[in-house]
Design an enzyme around this catalytic site. Structure first.
Site, PDB file in Angstrom:
ATOM      1  N   ASP A  91       0.851  -1.185   0.000  1.00 32.99           N
ATOM      2  CA  ASP A  91       0.000   0.000   0.000  1.00 32.99           C
ATOM      3  C   ASP A  91       0.888   1.236   0.000  1.00 32.99           C
ATOM      4  O   ASP A  91       2.084   1.162   0.255  1.00 32.99           O
ATOM      5  CB  ASP A  91      -0.966  -0.007   1.181  1.00 32.99           C
ATOM      6  CG  ASP A  91      -0.266  -0.083   2.528  1.00 32.99           C
ATOM      7  OD1 ASP A  91       0.958   0.114   2.576  1.00 32.99           O
ATOM      8  OD2 ASP A  91      -0.944  -0.333   3.536  1.00 32.99           O
ATOM      9  N   ASP A 266      -7.511  -7.826   0.838  1.00 32.67           N
ATOM     10  CA  ASP A 266      -6.557  -7.953   1.942  1.00 32.67           C
ATOM     11  C   ASP A 266      -7.251  -7.518   3.217  1.00 32.67           C
ATOM     12  O   ASP A 266      -8.175  -6.710   3.183  1.00 32.67           O
ATOM     13  CB  ASP A 266      -5.323  -7.073   1.725  1.00 32.67           C
ATOM     14  CG  ASP A 266      -5.581  -5.628   2.130  1.00 32.67           C
ATOM     15  OD1 ASP A 266      -5.236  -5.239   3.271  1.00 32.67           O
ATOM     16  OD2 ASP A 266      -6.172  -4.878   1.324  1.00 32.67           O
TER      17      ASP A 266
END
Length: 378
Positions: A91, A266
């Site tokens: 991320d 996720d």
């Protein structure tokens, strides 16, 4: 190398595909365990792989603060540092900055905040995020964006989304300037407002990315709003690019995401809940510290093929939990991660066999629940 995505089949809105990387192939729909600090908490990479995971998520923000870019480069990249042989998605740090709350200041240039580790003043922007992720060797790099909070007015969500679009262009430009050979995903923002999601999708697809994430969900909004936004947004995304729902969720959230065309997920839930003694099973959730499990000599889930279920009883896991034994957290984590991967494997098989709707009905029936409706009424 850039990922190659192949959409192999669709069934009742669900997509069956494959992500091909230099480091391996990922079957989709896929769940990515979260390795925040370069580790899935308590697990070796081999144990994570044995649960069925083919790709991990790493956290750019936390790995930047500790151990830092220089340590990472000493090892080569994040794969070498943590000894994970498969692909890694990182991320951008945007969500972690969002989570800092009042300690951060967002400007057009980027975000000023205090290092939560030592209190130093530091700054992150789109360019810095791209540089960190290149040093991490991320197979999938995420653009730097602002995660729109919930609740937010239409104007607040609009301003946030428009700035995220400008940051998306900066991320794209710097990623290309670095000649990063890997893949870059855009992130759709816009809060719970469909018209803003439309603008975000249009802007991102005009810039052009290797995949598209739906961000700014699972941040406190009602589940109905998340479903509505997914139903509205996913059909607008390029069919030939992977779609990623960030930070989601419970097993039923994965099923609902797949029903609406999502390919990748996720979440910290399976690992975090494992450490708190909340274990996912076919019928729902077992709270292993409850006294009723003290004398239960059966496995957690008779349908589960994980190391924990094949070797240990609920009674033993209850004992480990009550004694705060590290082994308890590890065994619980192995089970929860395997449960999530089994759900994804069953989803993939049902799409392959043109029976995804039947799978969904069976999934909810085992939990004694009705299948949530699709469409605007859901």
């Amino acid at each position: 190398m850039k990922l190659k995505y192949e959409l192999k089949k669709t069934n009742s809105g669900a997509r069956r595909g494959q992500l091909q990387f230099e480091r391996g192939t990922v079957e989709t729909p896929a769940f990515m365990p979260v390795g925040t600090y370069g580790t899935v908490k308590g697990m070796t990479p081999e144990e994570v792989k044995d649960t069925g995971a083919e790709i991990l998520l790493g956290n750019t923000f936390h790995l930047w603060l500790r151990p830092g870019q220089e340590i990472m480069k000493l090892h080569g990249d994040l794969h070498d540092f943590m000894n994970w042989k498969g692909p890694i998605l990182t991320d951008s740090g945007g969500f972690q900055v969002f989570s800092l709350g009042a300690t951060r200041k967002i400007t057009e240039e980027g975000v000023h905040f205090r290092n939560p580790v030592n209190g130093d003043k530091i700054f992150m922007d789109a360019e810095k995020s791209m540089e960190i992720q290149k040093d991490l060797g991320s197979d999938i790099v995420m653009i730097f964006d602002e995660c729109t909070p919930y609740p937010a007015t239409h104007k607040e969500a609009k301003d946030s989304m428009e700035m995220s679009l400008r940051w998306a262009q900066r991320s794209r430009d710097h990623f290309d300037k670095q000649e990063n050979p890997n893949s870059l995903f855009g992130i759709v923002q816009g809060g719970v407002y469909e018209d803003l999601r439309d603008v975000s999708v249009k802007g991102l697809t005009e810039i052009g990315f290797d995949g598209y994430a739906v961000g700014g969900l699972a941040v406190g909004e009602p589940k109905e709003d998340m479903h509505r936004i997914l139903e509205h947004t996913c059909p607008q995304l390029p069919e030939d690019k992977p779609r990623y729902l960030m930070g989601v969720g419970k097993p039923e959230d994965l099923v609902e995401g797949v029903r609406r065309g999502i390919d990748m997920f996720d979440c910290v839930m399976p690992t975090r809940n494992a450490r708190n003694g909340h274990l996912f099973v076919t019928e729902g959730v077992i709270k292993i510290r409850n006294a009723k499990h003290k004398t239960d000599t059966t496995p957690l889930d008779s349908d589960c093929d994980c190391y924990t279920c094949k070797n240990y009883s609920k009674s033993y896991l209850h004992h480990l939990d009550r004694c705060n034994e590290i082994l308890g957290a590890r065994l619980n984590t192995i089970h929860n991660l395997r449960f999530y991967q089994r759900v994804m494997s069953d989803i993939r098989q049902s799409i392959d066999e043109d029976r995804f709707e039947e799978f969904v009905a069976e999934f909810y029936a085992r939990m004694g629940r009705e299948v949530p409706p699709l469409g605007k009424e859901s």
